[in-house]
Enzyme design. Structure first.
Site, PDB file in Angstrom:
ATOM      1  N   GLN A 101     -35.456  54.533 -20.233  1.00 36.15           N
ATOM      2  CA  GLN A 101     -36.832  55.006 -19.744  1.00 36.15           C
ATOM      3  C   GLN A 101     -36.791  55.853 -18.424  1.00 36.15           C
ATOM      4  O   GLN A 101     -37.391  56.406 -17.774  1.00 36.15           O
ATOM      5  CB  GLN A 101     -37.429  53.804 -19.362  1.00 36.15           C
ATOM      6  CG  GLN A 101     -38.009  53.008 -20.460  1.00 36.15           C
ATOM      7  CD  GLN A 101     -38.746  51.503 -20.049  1.00 36.15           C
ATOM      8  OE1 GLN A 101     -38.106  50.720 -19.816  1.00 36.15           O
ATOM      9  NE2 GLN A 101     -40.055  51.661 -20.397  1.00 36.15           N
ATOM     10  N   HIS A 119     -38.507  59.198 -21.441  1.00 38.51           N
ATOM     11  CA  HIS A 119     -39.459  59.657 -20.583  1.00 38.51           C
ATOM     12  C   HIS A 119     -39.026  61.294 -19.929  1.00 38.51           C
ATOM     13  O   HIS A 119     -39.497  61.424 -18.892  1.00 38.51           O
ATOM     14  CB  HIS A 119     -39.715  58.670 -19.363  1.00 38.51           C
ATOM     15  CG  HIS A 119     -40.258  57.365 -19.890  1.00 38.51           C
ATOM     16  ND1 HIS A 119     -40.164  56.396 -19.274  1.00 38.51           N
ATOM     17  CD2 HIS A 119     -41.043  57.276 -21.106  1.00 38.51           C
ATOM     18  CE1 HIS A 119     -40.716  55.259 -19.934  1.00 38.51           C
ATOM     19  NE2 HIS A 119     -41.331  55.810 -21.079  1.00 38.51           N
ATOM     20  N   ASN A 221     -31.666  41.187 -15.625  1.00 34.22           N
ATOM     21  CA  ASN A 221     -32.819  41.684 -14.949  1.00 34.22           C
ATOM     22  C   ASN A 221     -32.707  40.753 -13.502  1.00 34.22           C
ATOM     23  O   ASN A 221     -32.081  39.574 -13.545  1.00 34.22           O
ATOM     24  CB  ASN A 221     -34.247  41.388 -15.402  1.00 34.22           C
ATOM     25  CG  ASN A 221     -35.290  42.178 -14.900  1.00 34.22           C
ATOM     26  OD1 ASN A 221     -35.601  42.229 -13.705  1.00 34.22           O
ATOM     27  ND2 ASN A 221     -35.794  43.103 -15.654  1.00 34.22           N
ATOM     28  N   LEU A 222     -33.513  41.156 -12.346  1.00 28.86           N
ATOM     29  CA  LEU A 222     -33.370  40.204 -11.347  1.00 28.86           C
ATOM     30  C   LEU A 222     -34.237  38.943 -11.424  1.00 28.86           C
ATOM     31  O   LEU A 222     -34.389  38.303 -10.806  1.00 28.86           O
ATOM     32  CB  LEU A 222     -33.951  41.199 -10.054  1.00 28.86           C
ATOM     33  CG  LEU A 222     -32.907  42.305  -9.733  1.00 28.86           C
ATOM     34  CD1 LEU A 222     -33.708  42.976  -8.439  1.00 28.86           C
ATOM     35  CD2 LEU A 222     -31.558  41.633  -8.860  1.00 28.86           C
TER      36      LEU A 222
END
EC number: 2.3.1.286
Length: 262
Positions: A101, A119, A221-222
């Site tokens: 993305q 994108h 991910n965090l």
């Protein structure tokens, strides 16, 4: 068995791996996400208000200058260990593709190929009027001086204003990119989703698409963004440390000692 060991076992079992990446993978390279505050001339601006066709119509000079600044940020950045881990896995024998993305070119500079840009890319320019791609000189893409705004160049074919070759809010994804992404995701054994927010559609549906096609999905991910599915594995932590740890646990040699995700 810990999630890291489960993920490593899933990786060892897989032949075809797709990395689906979002802003979180570029954060350690100094590329801000939408959650980060802007600086300098742009501190008073909301990125989401600048990244629309309506904003460009209303103030093309402001929006063009904003993207020149962003392009300069990317040009100054370097791929981090998360970007570099992906081609390392390909070098070790896996069939690896990237669907991103992100509009930066850090995956390409790290050595990944193919890279599908859902994108678009900051490196591309097209006409706002006729949509044809355009080539500009380095001088035309120079970053504005502090406080300076630059009017966008004109299309040599229709005299329309040139705009960044990215997908703005409320615009459709490029058909070719979306078809390529769907084909790769539906054919993969393993999808590794790294640093994605899970809110921007239709890209946010890619993990579910992979699960529906029978793949395992690893989320990096965090924060915990998994849905606790039987074929989902959540690894919480910074993208670089987590991916290095995953490769090492799967028996892939890495260049620096990884941190261990929680």
């Amino acid at each position: 068995m810990s999630n890291l060991l489960r993920a490593a076992e899933a990786l060892r079992r897989s032949k075809t791996v797709v990395f689906f990446t979002g802003a979180g993978i570029s954060a350690d390279s100094g590329i801000p996400t939408f959650r980060d505050k802007l600086t300098g001339l742009w501190v008073k601006h909301d990125p989401q208000r600048l990244e629309t066709a309506d904003a460009f119509r209303a103030n093309p000079t402001l929006v063009w200058s904003w993207y020149l600044w962003r392009r300069h940020q990317v040009n100054q950045a370097k791929p981090n260990s998360a970007h570099l881990s992906i081609p390392r896995l390909a070098d070790a024998g896996w069939d690896v593709s990237v669907v991103t993305q992100n509009i930066d070119d850090l995956h390409e500079r790290a050595g990944s190929s193919p890279v599908v840009h859902l994108h678009g890319s900051l490196m591309d320019v097209k006409c706002f009027g006729c949509h044809r791609p355009a080539e500009l000189s380095p001088d035309q893409l120079a970053v504005p001086l502090e406080g300076q705004l630059i009017e966008p160049p004109r299309c040599t074919r229709c005299n329309g204003r040139l705009r960044p070759g990215v997908v703005w809010f409320r615009e459709n994804l490029p058909d070719n990119a979306w078809r390529s992404a769907v084909r790769l995701v539906r054919a993969c054994d393993l999808l590794v989703s790294v640093g994605t927010s899970g809110v921007v559609m239709p890209a946010a549906g890619i993990p579910d698409m992979a699960l529906a096609a029978g793949a395992t999905v690893i989320h990096v991910n965090l924060e915990d963004v998994g849905m606790d599915g039987a074929d989902e594995i959540m690894l919480v932590g910074p993208a670089g440390g987590v991916l290095l740890a995953l490769l090492q646990a799967a028996g892939v040699a890495v260049l620096s000692p990884p941190g261990v995700p929680t």
